[in-house]
Design a protein around this motif. Structure first.
Motif, PDB file in Angstrom:
ATOM      1  N   THR A 180       0.880  -1.248  -0.041  1.00  0.00           N
ATOM      2  CA  THR A 180       0.014  -0.080  -0.031  1.00  0.00           C
ATOM      3  C   THR A 180       0.864   1.140  -0.011  1.00  0.00           C
ATOM      4  OG1 THR A 180      -0.188   0.313   2.247  1.00  0.00           O
ATOM      5  CG2 THR A 180      -1.800  -1.310   1.379  1.00  0.00           C
ATOM      6  N   GLN A 181       0.291   2.456  -0.459  1.00  0.00           N
ATOM      7  CA  GLN A 181       1.119   3.524  -0.713  1.00  0.00           C
ATOM      8  C   GLN A 181       0.006   4.588  -0.243  1.00  0.00           C
ATOM      9  OE1 GLN A 181       4.229   4.513  -1.538  1.00  0.00           O
ATOM     10  NE2 GLN A 181       3.680   6.100  -0.191  1.00  0.00           N
ATOM     11  N   GLU A 182       0.264   5.505   0.738  1.00  0.00           N
ATOM     12  CA  GLU A 182      -0.566   6.428   1.141  1.00  0.00           C
ATOM     13  C   GLU A 182       0.093   7.896   1.085  1.00  0.00           C
ATOM     14  OE1 GLU A 182      -3.493   7.111   5.126  1.00  0.00           O
ATOM     15  OE2 GLU A 182      -1.125   7.598   5.433  1.00  0.00           O
ATOM     16  N   PHE A 183      -0.656   8.830   0.239  1.00  0.00           N
ATOM     17  CA  PHE A 183      -0.215  10.288  -0.018  1.00  0.00           C
ATOM     18  C   PHE A 183      -1.142  11.414   0.508  1.00  0.00           C
ATOM     19  CE2 PHE A 183       0.602   7.305  -3.525  1.00  0.00           C
ATOM     20  CZ  PHE A 183       2.004   7.574  -3.723  1.00  0.00           C
ATOM     21  N   LYS A 184      -0.608  12.015   1.364  1.00  0.00           N
ATOM     22  CA  LYS A 184      -1.149  13.239   1.932  1.00  0.00           C
ATOM     23  C   LYS A 184      -0.954  14.396   1.241  1.00  0.00           C
ATOM     24  CE  LYS A 184      -1.492  10.823   6.587  1.00  0.00           C
ATOM     25  NZ  LYS A 184      -1.267  11.075   7.924  1.00  0.00           N
ATOM     26  N   PHE A 185      -1.947  15.116   0.873  1.00  0.00           N
ATOM     27  CA  PHE A 185      -1.835  16.501  -0.001  1.00  0.00           C
ATOM     28  C   PHE A 185      -2.383  17.708   1.420  1.00  0.00           C
ATOM     29  CE2 PHE A 185      -2.533  13.284  -3.146  1.00  0.00           C
ATOM     30  CZ  PHE A 185      -1.533  13.560  -3.775  1.00  0.00           C
ATOM     31  N   GLY A 186      -1.238  18.179   2.091  1.00  0.00           N
ATOM     32  CA  GLY A 186      -1.860  19.139   3.226  1.00  0.00           C
ATOM     33  C   GLY A 186      -2.685  18.269   4.033  1.00  0.00           C
ATOM     34  N   ASP A 187      -3.680  18.901   4.840  1.00  0.00           N
ATOM     35  CA  ASP A 187      -4.723  18.388   5.791  1.00  0.00           C
ATOM     36  C   ASP A 187      -6.015  18.024   5.129  1.00  0.00           C
ATOM     37  OD1 ASP A 187      -2.850  18.806   7.710  1.00  0.00           O
ATOM     38  OD2 ASP A 187      -3.528  20.813   8.252  1.00  0.00           O
ATOM     39  N   MET A 188      -6.260  18.362   3.893  1.00  0.00           N
ATOM     40  CA  MET A 188      -7.429  18.149   3.271  1.00  0.00           C
ATOM     41  C   MET A 188      -7.815  16.992   2.351  1.00  0.00           C
ATOM     42  SD  MET A 188      -8.565  21.946   1.691  1.00  0.00           S
ATOM     43  CE  MET A 188      -9.775  21.248   0.909  1.00  0.00           C
ATOM     44  N   ILE A 189      -6.779  16.401   1.798  1.00  0.00           N
ATOM     45  CA  ILE A 189      -6.888  15.180   0.964  1.00  0.00           C
ATOM     46  C   ILE A 189      -5.869  14.300   1.295  1.00  0.00           C
ATOM     47  CG2 ILE A 189      -6.602  14.504  -1.600  1.00  0.00           C
ATOM     48  CD1 ILE A 189      -7.413  17.284  -2.508  1.00  0.00           C
ATOM     49  N   VAL A 190      -6.303  12.766   1.159  1.00  0.00           N
ATOM     50  CA  VAL A 190      -5.484  11.605   1.535  1.00  0.00           C
ATOM     51  C   VAL A 190      -6.006  10.820   0.314  1.00  0.00           C
ATOM     52  CG1 VAL A 190      -4.966   9.851   2.938  1.00  0.00           C
ATOM     53  CG2 VAL A 190      -5.447  12.344   3.780  1.00  0.00           C
ATOM     54  N   LEU A 191      -4.911  10.244  -0.439  1.00  0.00           N
ATOM     55  CA  LEU A 191      -5.046   9.249  -1.369  1.00  0.00           C
ATOM     56  C   LEU A 191      -4.287   7.936  -0.922  1.00  0.00           C
ATOM     57  CD1 LEU A 191      -6.026   8.301  -4.187  1.00  0.00           C
ATOM     58  CD2 LEU A 191      -3.763   9.161  -5.109  1.00  0.00           C
ATOM     59  N   ASP A 192      -5.234   6.911  -0.828  1.00  0.00           N
ATOM     60  CA  ASP A 192      -4.505   5.640  -0.341  1.00  0.00           C
ATOM     61  C   ASP A 192      -4.823   4.490  -1.529  1.00  0.00           C
ATOM     62  OD1 ASP A 192      -3.679   3.709   1.272  1.00  0.00           O
ATOM     63  OD2 ASP A 192      -5.220   3.463   2.799  1.00  0.00           O
ATOM     64  N   ALA A 193      -3.658   3.802  -1.743  1.00  0.00           N
ATOM     65  CA  ALA A 193      -3.972   2.876  -3.103  1.00  0.00           C
ATOM     66  C   ALA A 193      -2.969   1.623  -2.710  1.00  0.00           C
ATOM     67  CB  ALA A 193      -3.731   3.337  -4.155  1.00  0.00           C
ATOM     68  N   GLY A 194      -3.299   0.513  -3.334  1.00  0.00           N
ATOM     69  CA  GLY A 194      -2.415  -0.610  -3.362  1.00  0.00           C
ATOM     70  C   GLY A 194      -3.307  -1.860  -3.747  1.00  0.00           C
ATOM     71  N   SER A 195      -2.456  -2.867  -3.525  1.00  0.00           N
ATOM     72  CA  SER A 195      -3.008  -4.232  -4.117  1.00  0.00           C
ATOM     73  C   SER A 195      -2.527  -5.401  -3.316  1.00  0.00           C
ATOM     74  CB  SER A 195      -2.731  -4.527  -5.744  1.00  0.00           C
ATOM     75  OG  SER A 195      -1.044  -4.710  -5.720  1.00  0.00           O
ATOM     76  N   LEU A 196      -3.191  -6.649  -3.617  1.00  0.00           N
ATOM     77  CA  LEU A 196      -2.882  -7.652  -3.092  1.00  0.00           C
ATOM     78  C   LEU A 196      -2.992  -8.681  -3.978  1.00  0.00           C
ATOM     79  CD1 LEU A 196      -2.769  -9.794  -0.433  1.00  0.00           C
ATOM     80  CD2 LEU A 196      -5.255  -9.955  -0.693  1.00  0.00           C
ATOM     81  N   LEU A 197      -1.716  -9.504  -3.990  1.00  0.00           N
ATOM     82  CA  LEU A 197      -1.395 -10.622  -4.908  1.00  0.00           C
ATOM     83  C   LEU A 197      -1.499 -11.695  -3.964  1.00  0.00           C
ATOM     84  CD1 LEU A 197      -0.184 -11.753  -7.639  1.00  0.00           C
ATOM     85  CD2 LEU A 197       1.996 -11.385  -6.590  1.00  0.00           C
ATOM     86  N   LYS A 198      -2.302 -12.781  -4.591  1.00  0.00           N
ATOM     87  CA  LYS A 198      -2.582 -13.990  -3.688  1.00  0.00           C
ATOM     88  C   LYS A 198      -2.345 -15.134  -4.681  1.00  0.00           C
ATOM     89  CE  LYS A 198      -6.712 -14.052  -2.435  1.00  0.00           C
ATOM     90  NZ  LYS A 198      -8.225 -14.308  -1.748  1.00  0.00           N
ATOM     91  N   ALA A 199      -1.794 -16.369  -4.027  1.00  0.00           N
ATOM     92  CA  ALA A 199      -1.370 -17.394  -4.553  1.00  0.00           C
ATOM     93  C   ALA A 199      -2.335 -18.534  -3.689  1.00  0.00           C
ATOM     94  CB  ALA A 199      -0.161 -17.827  -5.110  1.00  0.00           C
ATOM     95  N   GLU A 200      -3.207 -19.131  -4.275  1.00  0.00           N
ATOM     96  CA  GLU A 200      -3.770 -20.414  -3.303  1.00  0.00           C
ATOM     97  C   GLU A 200      -3.546 -21.708  -4.166  1.00  0.00           C
ATOM     98  OE1 GLU A 200      -7.899 -18.085  -2.095  1.00  0.00           O
ATOM     99  OE2 GLU A 200      -7.775 -18.401  -4.492  1.00  0.00           O
ATOM    100  N   ARG A 201      -3.374 -22.721  -3.387  1.00  0.00           N
ATOM    101  CA  ARG A 201      -2.960 -23.908  -3.853  1.00  0.00           C
ATOM    102  C   ARG A 201      -3.781 -25.055  -3.012  1.00  0.00           C
ATOM    103  NH1 ARG A 201      -0.285 -26.945  -7.070  1.00  0.00           N
ATOM    104  NH2 ARG A 201       0.386 -28.928  -6.505  1.00  0.00           N
ATOM    105  N   LEU A 202      -4.646 -25.764  -3.694  1.00  0.00           N
ATOM    106  CA  LEU A 202      -5.411 -27.027  -3.193  1.00  0.00           C
ATOM    107  C   LEU A 202      -4.700 -28.199  -3.977  1.00  0.00           C
ATOM    108  CD1 LEU A 202      -8.902 -25.769  -2.722  1.00  0.00           C
ATOM    109  CD2 LEU A 202      -7.244 -25.775  -0.970  1.00  0.00           C
ATOM    110  N   ARG A 203      -5.483 -29.008  -4.921  1.00  0.00           N
ATOM    111  CA  ARG A 203      -4.966 -29.754  -6.016  1.00  0.00           C
ATOM    112  C   ARG A 203      -4.244 -28.963  -7.084  1.00  0.00           C
ATOM    113  NH1 ARG A 203      -6.421 -34.968  -6.681  1.00  0.00           N
ATOM    114  NH2 ARG A 203      -6.509 -36.077  -4.712  1.00  0.00           N
ATOM    115  N   SER A 204      -4.736 -27.854  -7.241  1.00  0.00           N
ATOM    116  CA  SER A 204      -4.031 -27.018  -8.275  1.00  0.00           C
ATOM    117  C   SER A 204      -3.806 -25.628  -7.864  1.00  0.00           C
ATOM    118  CB  SER A 204      -4.891 -26.742  -9.654  1.00  0.00           C
ATOM    119  OG  SER A 204      -6.166 -26.194  -9.430  1.00  0.00           O
TER     120      SER A 204
END
Length: 481
Positions: A180-204
């Motif tokens: 995640t990456q959070e950006f603050k533009f003064g006291d009025m605006i906050v932009l928060d963005a990110g991603s989740l990469l996930k690998a799941e394994r059962l039989r495949s």
């Protein structure tokens, strides 16, 4: 204060937020204020704590530590818990958390959870390992990276192919990489963005990515306007990485292949502070793929081969895959402080959920297929905070929605375990010379009254039950040092 005098107040903040408070994790609700101090209080770096301005031309008084050096500091906690656990939480759990603050104020944390299996299941112990790192930017934002690995050899599901139709396969692994990456533009605006990469394994094995973005604007004092988009429920903001206990959200198609649990959530909310109260109104649209229906009961290999079921025999819990659905809704909440450290929360949600309207007892293989998406509602009341006199951290909640519903209303904003009556209590123990300092007793329970249970029938005729959150009770001790 006399003219020309200088007063220095040395406040030690490192003990106010220990690594032990991450056990067990609790998801922060969207209507609660953002906890920007959470990582700051863990840090041993010195920062201004109080600033007083007498008038426009007057002097500025800043209180901070008299020591300006940055020192590395380490906190650690060891906990032991057991009980009637939820899905993937069987056996006795030994948890170690190490929190390290680096000289420049950045922080790193490691959590390891090893669970012993319950007899008579001859499988190796489950394990969950999480490592996180946070870097603070000079402009007030933060960058976070958290990696987690889960292995649950006790989980069972249907085999592949006709020759294996009566043979259950076991074992599930999940690897997550969240940034995640959070950006603050003064006291009025906050932009928060990110991603989740996930690998799941059962039989495949299945790979997926779940991005999110949040934009928060404060157009005037006491007003917050927020837009959120999230492709998954696990990561919807930077503060979600504070919760080091990852959810085990895995589904199977019945043949050993993991299913997608992605979706989309768009929400616009407005919060207004009225005195010491906070009121929030939200409107949202959702789409969910392959919804998980929770249940309670013991399966044999025939049932696992007939339906998209992932079972945990050590706790007699399971999840069934249900069709995807879309919905929209409104949410209203009110936070009312009772004391400086204790608050009451009231919420009302109007939205879409999967419901069982037939009222008939059917087979577990057909249970997930006959559910339909319907508009419904939910109401919640809770008490959260700390009792200062005793130092008890408490969260008591009752969240009600019609008992024929089997998924959460406004599911992107409500933790899966929050259904009907639940309680969480953490108490620091002081026993003089008999026990060392830094021992906490912890107990957590969900759906204590076992409400919302819907009966289904297994292949041999015995009853199973579907529920939003089957009852689970866990407790233990945490040792902080």
């Amino acid at each position: 204060l006399q003219a020309g005098a200088q007063a220095i107040v040395n406040l030690t903040m490192s003990t106010l937020y220990e690594a032990a408070n991450w056990l067990p994790a609790q998801k922060r609700r969207v209507d609660e204020p953002a906890d920007d101090w959470k990582w700051t209080l863990r840090s041993s770096a010195n920062r201004p704590l109080l600033r007083i301005v007498d008038d426009a031309n007057g002097p500025v008084l800043v209180s901070s530590s008299a020591d300006t050096s940055h020192r590395a500091k380490t906190h650690a906690a060891v906990s032991v818990t057991s009980g009637d656990g939820g899905f993937g939480q069987g056996g006795v759990h030994q948890v170690v958390v190490v929190d390290r603050t680096i000289e420049n104020g950045d922080g790193a944390i490691l959590r390891a959870d090893i669970a012993g299996s319950r007899a008579p299941f001859p499988v190796s112990p489950s394990a969950e390992i999480v490592a996180g790192y946070e870097r603070r930017s000079p402009f007030g934002g933060t960058t976070r990276l958290v990696t987690s690995y889960q292995t649950h050899p006790e989980l069972a599901y249907g085999g592949l192919g006709a020759s294996e139709s009566t043979t259950a396969a076991t074992g599930a692994q999940v690897l997550r990489l969240a940034s995640t990456q959070e950006f603050k533009f003064g006291d009025m605006i906050v932009l928060d963005a990110g991603s989740l990469l996930k690998a799941e394994r059962l039989r495949s094995t299945r790979l997926s990515t779940e991005p999110f973005v949040r934009l928060m604007v404060r157009p005037m004092s006491g007003v917050l306007v927020e837009y959120r988009f999230a492709a998954g429920r696990e990561l919807q903001g930077s503060e979600d990485l504070d919760h080091l206990k990852p959810a085990l959200r895995v589904l199977t198609d019945g043949n050993g292949r993991p299913l997608s649990t992605k979706g989309s959530h768009n929400e616009l909310s407005v919060s207004r502070k009225l005195g010491n109260r906070v009121v929030q109104i939200s409107a949202y649209t959702d789409h969910l793929d392959n919804v998980a229906i929770n249940g309670s009961g013991v399966f044999d290999s025939k049932d696992l081969a007939l339906a998209a079921i992932l079972a945990d025999p050590t706790t007699a819990r399971f999840t069934v895959s249900a069709p995807d659905y879309s919905g929209r809704g409104l949410s209203v909440s009110l936070v009312q402080p009772i004391t400086p450290s204790l608050a009451a929360w009231f919420g009302y949600d109007l939205g879409t959920a999967l419901v069982d309207e037939s009222g008939e007892v059917t087979s577990v293989a057909l249970a997930g297929k006959r559910l339909t998406a319907r508009s419904t509602y939910a109401a919640s009341v809770s008490l959260r905070g700390k009792i200062l006199h005793t130092g008890t951290a408490v969260r008591a909640e009752y969240r009600w929605q019609p008992e024929h519903t089997l998924t959460q209303v406004n599911s992107f904003n409500v933790p899966e375990q929050d259904a009907y009556a639940g309680v969480y209590i953490r108490q620091r123990l002081w026993c003089g010379r008999f026990l060392p300092d830094g021992i906490d007793a912890v107990i957590e329970a969900t759906n204590l009254l076992e409400q919302g249970y819907r009966p289904v029938v297994a292949s041999d005729g015995h009853l199973l039950f579907l529920a939003q959150a089957p009852r689970a009770i866990q407790g233990g001790f945490a040792f902080n040092f």
